[in-house]
Design an enzyme around this catalytic site. Structure first.
Site, PDB file in Angstrom:
ATOM      1  N   HIS A  74     -32.674   8.092  -0.829  1.00 20.69           N
ATOM      2  CA  HIS A  74     -32.127   7.006  -0.011  1.00 20.69           C
ATOM      3  C   HIS A  74     -30.650   6.878  -0.339  1.00 20.69           C
ATOM      4  CE1 HIS A  74     -32.321   3.222   2.327  1.00 20.69           C
ATOM      5  NE2 HIS A  74     -31.336   2.852   1.513  1.00 20.69           N
ATOM      6  N   CYS A  75     -29.809   7.098   0.670  1.00 19.39           N
ATOM      7  CA  CYS A  75     -28.363   7.092   0.467  1.00 19.39           C
ATOM      8  C   CYS A  75     -27.831   5.667   0.642  1.00 19.39           C
ATOM      9  CB  CYS A  75     -27.686   8.036   1.452  1.00 19.39           C
ATOM     10  SG  CYS A  75     -25.885   8.108   1.250  1.00 19.39           S
ATOM     11  N   PRO A  76     -27.289   5.054  -0.414  1.00 19.43           N
ATOM     12  CA  PRO A  76     -26.765   3.688  -0.263  1.00 19.43           C
ATOM     13  C   PRO A  76     -25.486   3.630   0.560  1.00 19.43           C
ATOM     14  CG  PRO A  76     -26.310   4.516  -2.458  1.00 19.43           C
ATOM     15  CD  PRO A  76     -27.166   5.546  -1.796  1.00 19.43           C
ATOM     16  N   GLY A 125     -26.915   3.741   4.039  1.00 21.27           N
ATOM     17  CA  GLY A 125     -27.955   2.747   4.288  1.00 21.27           C
ATOM     18  C   GLY A 125     -29.182   3.315   4.958  1.00 21.27           C
TER      19      GLY A 125
END
Length: 476
Positions: free
Chosen positions: A187-189, A192
């Site tokens: 999950h890429c912050p 998002g």
């Protein structure tokens, strides 16, 4: 080999009868979505729950390029004949536009979400192992893992309690988005959004374009500093004072290139070995052969030269607002209400609260005991000869039933061991003593009357001792 065909009981899937019932209110699938995704344009754009971080990412990309075009790139227009210096600006603008396009393709699409089931799958039958099963036995516990053969290698797949399905190989549940994602990478912050089967190639192209953009701006800032040094015949430190924007961009791009450049190299390695970030961090293939490895060329072709998988979700499809969960059957019998309630809790994304089921069962037992206690008044309707013979026995049964009932009532809703029974028990014992005394006067057997009184004292001592130790039904 385990069959993993998509279930027709998924959330948002139309019913086998051709649609929902006519009396149900219809809404778009994305409006009743149970994950944490954020939808725009009527469900056409699918973002993660932290989609606001995209604004920060866009600012970190566009702001340096704007500064570069105004204070550095514009200076190169007159340095080349026939205005060829415009190409410096054109390349910078082209790279940033390409970068933003890949950012949108990565963050605004379904990454490969697996639709969740409406209820858990059917448990495996015990036929063939010689174990008899009753027609109304409770639903057996589903195994946490199952084995699946992939290219001749056994791979374990896990059961997801939230989505109520066995995840396909390489899939995982994202706790941020609350979805199971096919070929889950991470999950890429910054975007998002989850990175999975349907947006991994766009994610890599976004990281690659960001790396090229950083290198491009960094190099041309140094070229501009060198141009100032040669034109004014000054050293490098004085040239820095002439163009502070170039110095700021050099420092900024140098820091960024370590992140995005290192990320690009890391994903090049992952693609060459056909791994995901999640698998690499868990060291899944250090001691086992990777069943998905097709060789370097085959692995890169799988990422870039195959069609993007079709989404399993139709977010704009109209479904029932609150689809009813049909009752499960177990070997021809209906499943118990407690099992159905647990299934509903899991479907709503909430862990089953077992004490609620226990309280419901205790409530049913309490009602039965109240009915049993109420039956003591029937002795007054019996003939005198039968009433005299059964009076003492009836008072004993009544005292036992009411003693248990009062202990449960006093402990209900309490967590500690403070029962506070003395006042209520004394009142009940006083009433029962009066009843027993009346029966004793009518009966000539005074010894039975004394035994009944001793029994009440024993019941009182037993109940109060249970209250002091804090044991009993109230401790549930």
């Amino acid at each position: 080999m385990l069959d993993l065909q998509p279930s027709d009981r998924r959330h948002g899937a139309p019913s086998s009868s051709g649609g929902v019932s006519g009396g149900d209110e219809l809404i778009r699938t994305y409006k009743g979505w149970k994950g944490n995704n954020v939808f725009f344009l009527g469900g056409r754009l699918v973002f993660g729950p932290d989609a606001r971080s995209i604004l920060i990412t866009v600012f970190l990309i566009t702001a340096p390029v704007i500064v570069f075009c105004i204070f550095v790139g514009r200076k190169f227009i007159d340095d080349f004949p026939h205005h060829r210096g415009v190409s410096v600006l054109a390349v910078a603008v082209g790279l940033i536009l390409l970068d933003l396009v890949f950012l949108l393709l990565t963050s605004a699409r379904d990454p490969g979400i697996i639709p969740r089931n409406l209820y858990p799958p059917e448990p495996e039958s015990n036929e063939g192992n010689g174990e008899p099963r009753l027609a109304h036995t409770p639903q057996s516990r589903l195994p946490r893992t199952k084995d699946m053969i992939v290219n001749g290698i056994t791979v374990k797949i896990k059961y997801c309690d939230t989505c109520m399905l066995y995840r396909p190989p390489r899939a995982s549940h994202c706790s941020i988005c609350n979805n199971c994602v096919e070929k889950f990478d991470h999950h890429c912050p910054w975007l998002g959004q989850c990175i999975g089967l349907r947006n991994y190639r766009f994610y890599f192209m976004f990281v690659l374009c960001s790396t090229l953009l950083c290198i491009y701006v960094h190099v041309f800032c140094w070229i501009y500093v060198k141009r100032i040094m040669d034109s004014e015949n000054i050293n490098i430190w004085k040239s820095f004072l002439k163009t502070p924007a170039s110095i700021a961009l050099i420092i900024y791009t140098f820091i960024c290139v370590w992140f995005v450049g290192g990320l690009t190299c890391f994903h090049l390695y992952l693609m060459s070995t056909n791994q995901s970030t999640y698998e690499n961090f868990r060291y899944r293939y250090d001691r086992h052969e990777n069943p998905f490895n097709k060789g370097i060329v085959g692995n890169f072709m799988e990422v870039f030269c195959t069609n993007v998988a079709v989404s399993q979700n139709s977010f704009r499809e109209k479904v029932s607002k609150e689809p009813a969960i049909p009752p499960r059957t177990v070997n021809g019998g209906m499943s118990s209400p407690s099992l159905q309630k647990v299934s509903n809790d899991i479907e709503m994304g909430r862990k089953p609260v077992w004490h609620e089921t226990v309280e419901e069962e205790l409530g049913d037992i309490e009602k039965d005991m109240e009915a049993g206690v109420a039956s003591r008044d029937l002795s007054r309707m019996l003939p005198p000869e039968e009433s005299e013979g059964r009076g003492i026995m009836h008072s004993r049964e009544s005292s036992r039933g009411r003693g248990i009932m009062h202990s449960r009532e006093s402990s209900r809703g309490r967590r500690g061991g403070s029962w506070e029974l003395s006042s209520r028990v004394n009142e009940d014992l006083r009433t029962r003593d009066e009843s027993v005394s009346r029966v004793g006067e009518d009966s000539s057997e005074s010894s039975d009357n004394d035994a009944s009184r001793d029994l009440h004292v024993e019941i009182y001592d037993a109940v109060t001792s249970r209250g002091r130790t804090g044991t009993g039904i109230g401790r549930l």
